[in-house]
Design a protein around this motif. Structure first.
Motif, PDB file in Angstrom:
ATOM      1  N   UNK A  73       9.075  14.396   5.290  1.00  4.50           N
ATOM      2  CA  UNK A  73       8.906  13.062   4.724  1.00  4.50           C
ATOM      3  C   UNK A  73       8.549  12.082   5.830  1.00  4.50           C
ATOM      4  N   UNK A  74       7.732  11.082   5.476  1.00  6.71           N
ATOM      5  CA  UNK A  74       7.310  10.081   6.452  1.00  6.71           C
ATOM      6  C   UNK A  74       7.330   8.715   5.758  1.00  6.71           C
ATOM      7  N   UNK A  75       7.954   7.738   6.392  1.00  3.35           N
ATOM      8  CA  UNK A  75       8.058   6.389   5.825  1.00  3.35           C
ATOM      9  C   UNK A  75       7.362   5.408   6.758  1.00  3.35           C
ATOM     10  N   UNK A  76       6.516   4.541   6.203  1.00  7.35           N
ATOM     11  CA  UNK A  76       5.793   3.566   7.027  1.00  7.35           C
ATOM     12  C   UNK A  76       6.451   2.194   6.991  1.00  7.35           C
ATOM     13  N   UNK A  77       7.209   1.920   5.964  1.00  8.93           N
ATOM     14  CA  UNK A  77       7.914   0.643   5.878  1.00  8.93           C
ATOM     15  C   UNK A  77       9.402   0.964   5.838  1.00  8.93           C
ATOM     16  N   UNK A  78      10.121   0.525   4.829  1.00  3.84           N
ATOM     17  CA  UNK A  78      11.534   0.899   4.738  1.00  3.84           C
ATOM     18  C   UNK A  78      11.659   2.314   4.181  1.00  3.84           C
ATOM     19  N   UNK A 107       0.848  -1.190   0.000  1.00  5.83           N
ATOM     20  CA  UNK A 107       0.000   0.000   0.000  1.00  5.83           C
ATOM     21  C   UNK A 107       0.890   1.248   0.000  1.00  5.83           C
ATOM     22  N   UNK A 108       0.567   2.296   0.756  1.00  6.63           N
ATOM     23  CA  UNK A 108       1.362   3.530   0.748  1.00  6.63           C
ATOM     24  C   UNK A 108       2.662   3.286   1.518  1.00  6.63           C
ATOM     25  N   UNK A 109       3.765   3.524   0.848  1.00  4.98           N
ATOM     26  CA  UNK A 109       5.085   3.238   1.411  1.00  4.98           C
ATOM     27  C   UNK A 109       5.660   4.454   2.127  1.00  4.98           C
ATOM     28  N   UNK A 110       5.591   5.620   1.432  1.00 10.85           N
ATOM     29  CA  UNK A 110       6.167   6.856   1.973  1.00 10.85           C
ATOM     30  C   UNK A 110       5.340   8.044   1.521  1.00 10.85           C
ATOM     31  N   UNK A 111       5.518   9.160   2.237  1.00 12.40           N
ATOM     32  CA  UNK A 111       4.848  10.419   1.881  1.00 12.40           C
ATOM     33  C   UNK A 111       5.862  11.553   1.937  1.00 12.40           C
ATOM     34  N   UNK A 112       5.915  12.342   0.864  1.00 15.04           N
ATOM     35  CA  UNK A 112       6.779  13.527   0.809  1.00 15.04           C
ATOM     36  C   UNK A 112       5.912  14.764   0.646  1.00 15.04           C
ATOM     37  N   UNK A 113       6.201  15.811   1.419  1.00 15.29           N
ATOM     38  CA  UNK A 113       5.524  17.094   1.275  1.00 15.29           C
ATOM     39  C   UNK A 113       6.488  18.070   0.623  1.00 15.29           C
ATOM     40  N   UNK A 114       6.059  18.650  -0.499  1.00 15.07           N
ATOM     41  CA  UNK A 114       6.932  19.494  -1.322  1.00 15.07           C
ATOM     42  C   UNK A 114       6.276  20.858  -1.503  1.00 15.07           C
ATOM     43  N   UNK A 115       7.048  21.941  -1.306  1.00 16.86           N
ATOM     44  CA  UNK A 115       6.498  23.286  -1.500  1.00 16.86           C
ATOM     45  C   UNK A 115       6.656  23.735  -2.948  1.00 16.86           C
ATOM     46  N   UNK A 169       3.557  14.215  12.706  1.00 13.55           N
ATOM     47  CA  UNK A 169       4.042  12.832  12.679  1.00 13.55           C
ATOM     48  C   UNK A 169       3.136  11.903  13.489  1.00 13.55           C
ATOM     49  N   UNK A 170       2.609  12.394  14.618  1.00 16.13           N
ATOM     50  CA  UNK A 170       1.679  11.584  15.416  1.00 16.13           C
ATOM     51  C   UNK A 170       0.404  11.281  14.622  1.00 16.13           C
ATOM     52  N   UNK A 171      -0.104  12.295  13.918  1.00 17.00           N
ATOM     53  CA  UNK A 171      -1.315  12.105  13.103  1.00 17.00           C
ATOM     54  C   UNK A 171      -1.074  11.097  11.983  1.00 17.00           C
ATOM     55  N   UNK A 172       0.053  11.252  11.276  1.00 14.02           N
ATOM     56  CA  UNK A 172       0.355  10.341  10.161  1.00 14.02           C
ATOM     57  C   UNK A 172       0.528   8.911  10.658  1.00 14.02           C
ATOM     58  N   UNK A 173       1.063   8.764  11.871  1.00 11.47           N
ATOM     59  CA  UNK A 173       1.247   7.426  12.455  1.00 11.47           C
ATOM     60  C   UNK A 173      -0.106   6.772  12.754  1.00 11.47           C
ATOM     61  N   UNK A 174      -1.090   7.575  13.181  1.00  8.88           N
ATOM     62  CA  UNK A 174      -2.425   7.032  13.497  1.00  8.88           C
ATOM     63  C   UNK A 174      -3.271   6.834  12.239  1.00  8.88           C
ATOM     64  N   UNK A 175      -3.100   7.718  11.259  1.00  5.30           N
ATOM     65  CA  UNK A 175      -3.940   7.652  10.056  1.00  5.30           C
ATOM     66  C   UNK A 175      -3.580   6.467   9.163  1.00  5.30           C
ATOM     67  N   UNK A 176      -2.327   6.045   9.204  1.00  9.09           N
ATOM     68  CA  UNK A 176      -1.876   4.942   8.358  1.00  9.09           C
ATOM     69  C   UNK A 176      -1.167   3.921   9.233  1.00  9.09           C
ATOM     70  N   UNK A 177      -1.572   2.661   9.134  1.00  7.55           N
ATOM     71  CA  UNK A 177      -0.950   1.596   9.913  1.00  7.55           C
ATOM     72  C   UNK A 177      -0.279   0.630   8.942  1.00  7.55           C
ATOM     73  N   UNK A 178       1.061   0.599   8.971  1.00  5.25           N
ATOM     74  CA  UNK A 178       1.838  -0.260   8.077  1.00  5.25           C
ATOM     75  C   UNK A 178       1.458  -0.035   6.606  1.00  5.25           C
ATOM     76  N   UNK A 213       3.303  -1.361  -4.874  1.00  4.78           N
ATOM     77  CA  UNK A 213       2.438  -2.326  -5.556  1.00  4.78           C
ATOM     78  C   UNK A 213       1.270  -1.578  -6.198  1.00  4.78           C
ATOM     79  N   UNK A 214       0.621  -2.213  -7.143  1.00  5.02           N
ATOM     80  CA  UNK A 214      -0.477  -1.549  -7.856  1.00  5.02           C
ATOM     81  C   UNK A 214      -1.712  -1.447  -6.952  1.00  5.02           C
ATOM     82  N   UNK A 215      -2.233  -0.230  -6.807  1.00 12.23           N
ATOM     83  CA  UNK A 215      -3.428   0.016  -5.988  1.00 12.23           C
ATOM     84  C   UNK A 215      -4.366   0.934  -6.771  1.00 12.23           C
TER      85      UNK A 215
END
Length: 418
Positions: A17-22, A1-9, A110-119, A72-74
């Protein structure tokens, strides 16, 4: 599913940036920057970009890009909806979804992103649940946390997380019980040289602000619900009731939320509220041209059209413009070649016009085509589609709430070809 998130101006800086897996290297965003360079406008960046090892799915909100990395394809719309939920949550928590607000509250982000997405999979995206898990920032709470060393994370599991109505917390109490609805419609239209409508569509939303005690059950009915196409519902709405009776029946979340979004695609139902008379000409082998536009109300149902702004991307051979306006003010940027005319409010007795001379580069060929006019406007207390709320009924509670509906029509992508 979603691996990482980058915020760009807008400057192209990755500021969070926030990574949920590697951890995925920031270099993956180079594919996004390449696509951004090719796009003429920030809103034209492709939402899905395929790279050799990842997919990049992005949205553009409040001058920020939210870029997610998928391995992966989603379903892309699934990820796009989640990114919008993230932006909405930041807006709800910090009052604005800006780079400054996110940097000032980086721990809570970071706390919000950790709760909104689990693995990598969406978990808690409802505002009510998140606010019980992670307390919104206040000056007093920040001071107490810095002195005691405690955090904003709640001690108990939210009550709504375990119920079949996860969007509403239990035990809500208000001294003033209120239910407000905003019907906001945007007109997307393309008007050709002769003034005929090439394309017209209305994108509408109904935003709600519900502050009601207990567990109210609401029913919202319309005068003419058959107007609506492609209706998208908040999860609280009972879909079978809508299908059979065209009535919105729901137990509302507490606070602000989007009840439905919809489309009116039948062109004969889309009333164009403004018209533009235009005469833009460039002479062959000459260093000047003429520019003359007048804007007026067409179908405004007796309401005032306000906040009118006309933006014109002039050809590259234009050096400067000497114009006079009967209303408002104009600016021309000789670097970007963008003319902006801030008209304000239209009064039918005296129509605003902008006319004058255009200075061109000497010896340069005449522009191949005339520029298009992009128009912004707003009409208060009018839904241009004709949609009207009939009544709001409440069941399950004894008190009488205060109810209100507000209508607003705005221009979306409204273009006039010259």
């Amino acid at each position: 599913m979603i691996h990482s998130l980058f915020l760009i101006n807008c400057s192209g800086d990755i500021f969070l940036e926030k990574h949920w897996k590697s951890v995925v290297s920031q270099s993956v965003c180079d594919y996004f920057f390449e696509a951004q360079e090719k796009a003429a406008d920030v809103e034209n960046v492709p939402p899905v970009i395929s790279t050799p090892h990842h997919y990049l799915i992005s949205i553009y909100r409040d001058k920020l890009f939210f870029v997610s990395v998928i391995q992966t394809e989603v379903p892309p719309l699934f990820v796009i909806e989640f990114l919008h939920r993230v932006a909405d949550t930041f807006q709800d928590y910090f009052g604005e979804c800006s780079e400054a607000a996110i940097k000032d509250n980086v721990v809570i982000v970071y706390e919000l992103l950790e709760e909104m997405l689990d693995n990598g999979f969406p978990l808690a995206t409802e505002s009510n649940i998140l606010k019980e898990l992670i307390k919104p920032p206040t000056i007093l709470r920040s001071v107490v946390n810095s002195i005691t060393g405690s955090s904003n994370v709640g001690d108990t599991l939210p009550t709504g997380q375990l119920s079949n109505i996860p969007w509403r917390r239990a035990g809500v109490k208000y001294t003033n019980n209120e239910a407000y609805f905003d019907v906001v419609e945007e007109i997307d239209a393309i008007i050709d040289k002769s003034g005929s409508t090439v394309f017209a569509e209305i994108q509408g939303v109904i935003d709600a602000c519900i502050k009601l005690s207990g567990m109210p059950d609401l029913s919202l009915s319309f005068m003419n619900p058959r107007l609506l196409d492609d209706v998208s519902f908040h999860p609280c709405i009972r879909f079978k009731r809508w299908e059979s009776e065209r009535v919105l029946s729901f137990i509302p979340p507490d606070g602000n939320f989007r009840l439905i979004s919809y489309r009116v695609s039948s062109q004969n139902l889309v009333a164009i509220p403004v018209y533009v008379k235009h005469s833009i000409s460039f002479k062959e082998n000459s260093s000047c041209g003429r520019f003359d536009i007048t804007i007026g109300p067409k179908q405004n149902m007796g309401k005032t059209i306000e906040g009118i702004t006309v933006t014109v991307h002039m050809p590259k051979v234009v050096l400067n413009m000497n114009l006079t306006t009967t209303q408002g003010s104009y600016t021309f940027d000789p670097v970007t070649k963008v003319l902006t005319w801030d008209v304000g409010k239209i009064t039918p007795q005296k129509l605003p016009s902008l006319k004058g001379l255009v200075n061109l580069q000497s010896g340069a060929p005449k522009p191949e085509e005339n520029p298009s006019l992009n128009i912004q406007f707003k009409i208060q207390q009018l839904a241009i589609s004709g949609l009207k709320v009939n009544r709001l009924d409440m069941y399950g509670e004894k008190y009488k709430p205060f109810k209100g509906v507000k209508y607003v029509t705005k221009a979306g992508k409204f273009q006039v070809r010259t």
